[in-house]
Design an enzyme around this catalytic site. Structure first.
Site, mmCIF file in Angstrom:
data_model
loop_
_atom_site.group_PDB
_atom_site.id
_atom_site.type_symbol
_atom_site.label_atom_id
_atom_site.label_comp_id
_atom_site.label_asym_id
_atom_site.label_seq_id
_atom_site.Cartn_x
_atom_site.Cartn_y
_atom_site.Cartn_z
ATOM 1 C CB SER A 1 -12.816 12.874 -3.111
ATOM 2 O OG SER A 1 -13.644 12.595 -2.020
ATOM 3 C CD1 TRP B 1 0.208 -0.109 3.374
ATOM 4 C CD2 TRP B 1 -0.754 1.871 2.984
ATOM 5 N NE1 TRP B 1 0.461 0.696 4.436
ATOM 6 C CE2 TRP B 1 -0.123 1.928 4.237
ATOM 7 C CE3 TRP B 1 -1.437 2.998 2.529
ATOM 8 C CZ2 TRP B 1 -0.143 3.062 5.041
ATOM 9 C CZ3 TRP B 1 -1.460 4.135 3.332
ATOM 10 C CH2 TRP B 1 -0.813 4.160 4.562
ATOM 11 C CG HIS C 1 2.569 8.946 11.856
ATOM 12 N ND1 HIS C 1 2.619 7.652 12.327
ATOM 13 C CD2 HIS C 1 2.010 9.679 12.828
ATOM 14 C CE1 HIS C 1 2.121 7.620 13.543
ATOM 15 N NE2 HIS C 1 1.749 8.832 13.880
ATOM 16 C CB THR D 1 -2.871 7.984 22.269
ATOM 17 O OG1 THR D 1 -2.176 8.692 21.241
ATOM 18 C CG2 THR D 1 -3.857 7.053 21.640
ATOM 19 N NE ARG E 1 3.409 -5.423 6.048
ATOM 20 C CZ ARG E 1 3.369 -4.116 6.180
ATOM 21 N NH1 ARG E 1 4.308 -3.489 6.839
ATOM 22 N NH2 ARG E 1 2.372 -3.426 5.659
ATOM 23 C CG HIS F 1 5.944 4.753 9.299
ATOM 24 N ND1 HIS F 1 4.971 3.793 9.440
ATOM 25 C CD2 HIS F 1 5.462 5.855 9.920
ATOM 26 C CE1 HIS F 1 3.954 4.301 10.097
ATOM 27 N NE2 HIS F 1 4.216 5.541 10.412
ATOM 28 C CE LYS G 1 -8.398 12.124 21.410
ATOM 29 N NZ LYS G 1 -9.200 13.132 22.070
ATOM 30 C CE1 TYR H 1 -2.290 9.034 16.477
ATOM 31 C CE2 TYR H 1 -0.563 9.619 14.934
ATOM 32 C CZ TYR H 1 -0.961 9.046 16.120
ATOM 33 O OH TYR H 1 -0.042 8.465 16.939
HETATM 34 C C1 HEM Z 1 -11.394 -8.700 7.359
HETATM 35 C C2 HEM Z 1 -10.358 -8.928 8.106
HETATM 36 C C3 HEM Z 1 -8.928 -8.699 7.640
HETATM 37 C C4 HEM Z 1 -8.001 -9.664 7.434
HETATM 38 C C5 HEM Z 1 -8.201 -11.159 7.606
HETATM 39 C C6 HEM Z 1 -6.789 -9.025 7.010
HETATM 40 C C7 HEM Z 1 -5.625 -9.687 6.693
HETATM 41 C C8 HEM Z 1 -4.464 -9.105 6.263
HETATM 42 C C9 HEM Z 1 -3.213 -9.765 6.052
HETATM 43 C C10 HEM Z 1 -2.961 -11.233 6.326
HETATM 44 C C11 HEM Z 1 -2.325 -8.856 5.603
HETATM 45 C C12 HEM Z 1 -0.863 -9.073 5.343
HETATM 46 C C13 HEM Z 1 -0.488 -9.227 3.941
HETATM 47 C C14 HEM Z 1 0.982 -9.422 3.863
HETATM 48 O O1 HEM Z 1 1.723 -8.639 4.501
HETATM 49 O O2 HEM Z 1 1.402 -10.336 3.150
HETATM 50 C C15 HEM Z 1 -2.997 -7.608 5.533
HETATM 51 C C16 HEM Z 1 -2.433 -6.431 5.120
HETATM 52 C C17 HEM Z 1 -3.009 -5.188 5.334
HETATM 53 N N1 HEM Z 1 -4.264 -4.931 5.852
HETATM 54 FE FE1 HEM Z 1 -5.615 -6.298 6.387
HETATM 55 N N2 HEM Z 1 -6.999 -7.678 6.973
HETATM 56 C C18 HEM Z 1 -8.299 -7.438 7.365
HETATM 57 C C19 HEM Z 1 -8.892 -6.189 7.512
HETATM 58 C C20 HEM Z 1 -8.227 -4.973 7.374
HETATM 59 C C21 HEM Z 1 -8.780 -3.694 7.704
HETATM 60 C C22 HEM Z 1 -10.159 -3.421 8.263
HETATM 61 C C23 HEM Z 1 -7.839 -2.777 7.425
HETATM 62 C C24 HEM Z 1 -8.077 -1.323 7.692
HETATM 63 C C25 HEM Z 1 -7.374 -0.340 7.364
HETATM 64 C C26 HEM Z 1 -6.675 -3.468 6.878
HETATM 65 C C27 HEM Z 1 -5.490 -2.885 6.436
HETATM 66 C C28 HEM Z 1 -4.406 -3.569 5.938
HETATM 67 C C29 HEM Z 1 -3.202 -2.943 5.434
HETATM 68 C C30 HEM Z 1 -2.921 -1.445 5.357
HETATM 69 C C31 HEM Z 1 -2.340 -3.956 5.037
HETATM 70 C C32 HEM Z 1 -0.952 -3.784 4.459
HETATM 71 C C33 HEM Z 1 -0.980 -3.988 3.003
HETATM 72 C C34 HEM Z 1 0.375 -3.797 2.459
HETATM 73 O O3 HEM Z 1 1.327 -4.163 3.155
HETATM 74 O O4 HEM Z 1 0.477 -3.275 1.363
HETATM 75 N N3 HEM Z 1 -6.955 -4.819 6.874
HETATM 76 N N4 HEM Z 1 -4.327 -7.783 5.945
HETATM 77 CU CU LIG Z 2 3.583 6.470 11.978
#
Ligand code: HEM
Ligand SMILES: [Cu+2]
Length: 667
Positions: free
Chosen positions: A185, A155, A269, A344, A466, A319, A347, A273
């Site tokens: 937006s 991401w 960062h 934080t 990861r 980061h 709060k 927030y």
């Molecule tokens: C529905 C349940 C969710 C599951 C099972 C899940 C699972 C995962 C897993 C396993 C990864 C790691 C991928 C990797 O590093 O190989 C990941 C990455 C990530 N998830 Fe989730 N996730 C969920 C919900 C969410 C939610 C609600 C957010 C809210 C912001 C989120 C944000 C992220 C982000 C930012 C990454 C990093 C992606 C990246 O490294 O480019 N996830 N997720």
């Molecule tokens: Cu940060």
């Protein structure tokens, strides 16, 4: 008024003036789907933001399940390495930009005008534009799946991986342009909501009487205003690199690959927030209602939020501890990061103190609020361990990080928002979501959540990297990965259950036809003074505000012994919502037309410049139409039976219109 067949008839016996309605003629108050598409009502726009976010949540959630199925057992075969990269990148991007942020926007749009006693936001058409542009950006991002595959650089898409050399498909271009568009937006929304909060508060609504949610939204919008341009600038550099052969991130030409990281995290960062503060805001509204006590330390709540807003800018390089910044910067950023835990913590203590000694009523919204406080605290503690540079150097790029940010973003932000859906649902839709099922759902979600993300701490400490698409048998990763996948399936089920709850509660409300008072929770803020669902014109008369929790003080006072007593029945101090001479701005097609052009510009840059021309015609034409379109049509029928002077700018949201349009806007 709306007649039974859904067509529009005018009140007071007057003949409805027949007015040709071409596509680009200014629409009157239109029933059905056209009413939604042209709506400039902050409530409808808020609801559309929420619906769109839930739709993207289905996509992002499906991607999460794919990730977890792939990792359920060693040597998984669900996804190829390449597809895995795309899926987690799109998952993270979708969850952040198309789910958590727009859910925040949904609540702000719906609630801010109600909480400050206004009829609408400052610029209603601009508000509609923000929504449609957001949707356009989401479509561009996800169109990648149909047009050659998603972005695959994570991401945060680090340079040089985000260059054409390492990512030759167009995935990152869709990512880039989709997020530039959603950024537009966010900026429009920020300008609009900041203006609204600063300028449109009801008499007596001083800054220090504003609800905490309004405050946190204001801080969030200021952060967006300054953070988004940083991301957008970085993205334009990337766009030039990838599409026009520039060399901003080309190391072989002497570029510094850390440039992208710095720009990204100066945005990134504050972004965390931006995602969490609105959720802090909603639970600060709910906890006092169910503890039946005012929020503890209101000024501390406000100022800690402001402090987070400022301090969030000073810690971005935490980061980048592993990127070779040098010991001085690392030490400075590590220290700064530990300080940000202070506001934080303030709060968290204030929420606990609000509940302390209160008459807690464990209704669904309180369950989710407590869920937020506990899960966020776990995430916050693992965050503090990242602030220690030596341990972060070990943890970074392991599953420990994945555990951390899901506790914060999912356990924090999403838990709060789901609770907030239960809480404000009646205000928006006129019926309550089932309390019983809501509670069961909470426990399923909480258990599933901890099963999914708890084990990731262990996996991370065991060294599971990861962003790895598979692992070998015998590394000791098998058991906890399986547990995590089972948890993820539970989370998926809990959200399907949630959708069922919405549907079944709606069904029941049709059958039982309960008349809901405006105030189903015995709540505190002035948005509960008006009926459920909120009438199109919001307030019959602009309320005068005397204190924080003004509505509560109209219902309760103290007797001579200082005991809390009811001084008025809710019905007596609630508004009836039957004002008839309220003027609302007319709907408009131009926002959606303008937004419609944007994806074409994006696709054009990728595939064929002629699409850009098409898109540009759409955008420029819409801007032109917008400029010459008065916000309330002085000649046409906007549901007004007789002549009267009309305002010509959006501020006429504050002036008066008659009942027929109001009724038409409601249905
Ligand atoms: C529905 C349940 C969710 C599951 C099972 C899940 C699972 C995962 C897993 C396993 C990864 C790691 C991928 C990797 O590093 O190989 C990941 C990455 C990530 N998830 Fe989730 N996730 C969920 C919900 C969410 C939610 C609600 C957010 C809210 C912001 C989120 C944000 C992220 C982000 C930012 C990454 C990093 C992606 C990246 O490294 O480019 N996830 N997720
Ligand atoms: Cu940060």
């Amino acid at each position: 008024m709306a007649t039974t067949d859904g067509t529009l008839a005018l009140g007071s016996g007057a003949e409805a003036p027949v007015r040709p309605m071409g596509v680009f003629a200014r629409p009157g108050a239109t029933p059905g789907w056209r009413g939604w598409v042209t709506s400039v009502d902050h409530k409808r726009i808020g609801i559309m933001y929420g619906a769109a976010a839930l739709f993207f949540f289905l996509i992002g959630g499906f991607e999460a399940l794919l990730i977890r199925l792939q990792l359920a057992a060693p040597e998984g075969k669900v996804l190829s390495a390449d597809l895995y990269n795309q899926v987690y990148t799109m998952h993270g991007t979708t969850m952040i930009f198309l789910v958590v942020m727009p859910i925040g926007a949904s609540f702000m749009n719906y609630l801010l005008p109600l909480q400050i006693g206004a009829r609408d936001v400052a610029f209603p058409r601009l508000n509609a534009l923000s929504f449609w542009v957001f949707l356009a950006g989401g479509i561009v991002l996800n169109s990648a799946w149909l047009l050659g595959g998603g972005a695959d650089g994570g991401w945060f898409n680090y340079a040089p991986n985000n260059g054409v050399m390492f990512s030759p498909t167009h995935g990152i271009d869709f990512w880039n342009m989709g997020l530039i568009i959603t950024g537009i937006s966010s900026l429009l929304g920020a300008v609009n909501l900041i203006t609204t909060v600063l300028n449109m508060r009801a008499p007596g609504m001083t800054l220090m009487r504003m609800p905490v949610f309004t405050w946190m939204s204001l801080v969030t919008q200021f952060m967006l205003l300054f953070a988004i341009p940083v991301l957008t600038s970085a993205q334009f550099l990337l766009l030039f690199d990838r599409l026009f052969g520039a060399r901003f991130f080309d190391v072989s030409m002497g570029a510094d690959p850390l440039l992208w990281q710095h720009l990204f995290w100066i945005f990134g960062h504050p972004e965390v927030y931006i995602m969490i503060l609105p959720a802090f805001g909603v639970i600060s509204e709910m906890i006092p209602v169910f503890a039946r006590k005012p929020i503890f330390g209101y000024p501390f709540m406000v100022f800690s939020g402001i402090a987070i807003g400022f301090m969030g800018w000073g810690v971005w390089a935490h980061h980048m501890f592993a990127s070779g910044l040098g010991p001085i910067s690392v030490a400075a950023f590590a220290t700064a990061t530990m300080f940000i835990a202070v506001p934080t913590g303030v709060k968290i203590l204030n929420w606990l103190a609000t509940m302390w000694g209160g008459k807690l009523k464990f209704d669904t919204p309180l369950l989710y609020s407590v869920g937020l406080v506990t899960m966020f605290t776990i995430g916050g503690l693992s965050g503090v361990t990242h602030a220690v540079a030596p341990s972060d150097t070990q943890q970074t790029d392991t599953y420990y990080i994945v555990a951390h940010f899901h506790y914060v973003l999912f356990g924090g932000a999403l838990f709060g928002f789901v609770g907030a859906w239960y809480f404000w649902w009646p205000k928006a839709f006129g019926y309550k979501l089932s309390e019983f099922h809501g509670k069961v759902n909470f426990w399923i979600l909480l258990i599933g959540f901890n099963l999914t993300f708890g084990p990731m701490h262990i996996l991370g400490l065991q060294g599971m990297p990861r962003r790895t698409y598979t692992y070998r048998d015998g590394y000791g990763f098998n058991f906890w990965n399986l547990v995590s996948t089972i948890g993820a399936v539970m989370i998926g089920a809990s959200f399907l259950y949630f959708f069922w709850i919405i549907w079944s509660s709606w069904r029941r409300s049709k059958v039982e036809a309960v008349v809901l008072s405006g105030d189903p929770w015995d709540a505190r803020g002035i948005e509960w003074m008006i009926p459920c669902p909120t009438p199109a014109h919001n307030f019959d008369v602009t309320p005068t505000v005397h204190s924080l929790d003004d509505f509560w003080h109209r219902k309760y006072g103290e007797d001579e012994n200082g005991n809390l007593v009811r001084i008025a029945a809710t019905e007596d101090v609630s508004q009836k919502g039957d004002a008839t001479d309220v003027h609302l701005p007319s709907p408009s097609y131009w926002p959606i037309v303008l937004a419609f052009g944007m994806p074409f510009i994006a696709w054009g840059l990728i595939f064929n410049l002629w699409f850009c021309v098409l898109g540009a015609i759409c955008v420029v034409g819409a801007i032109y139409g917008w400029v010459i379109e008065p916000s309330t049509d002085p000649e046409g029928d906007h549901g007004h039976p007789d002549d009267h002077p009309t305002g010509t700018d959006d501020s006429s949201a504050q002036v008066e219109v008659s009942a027929p349009e109001e009724a038409a806007l409601v249905d």
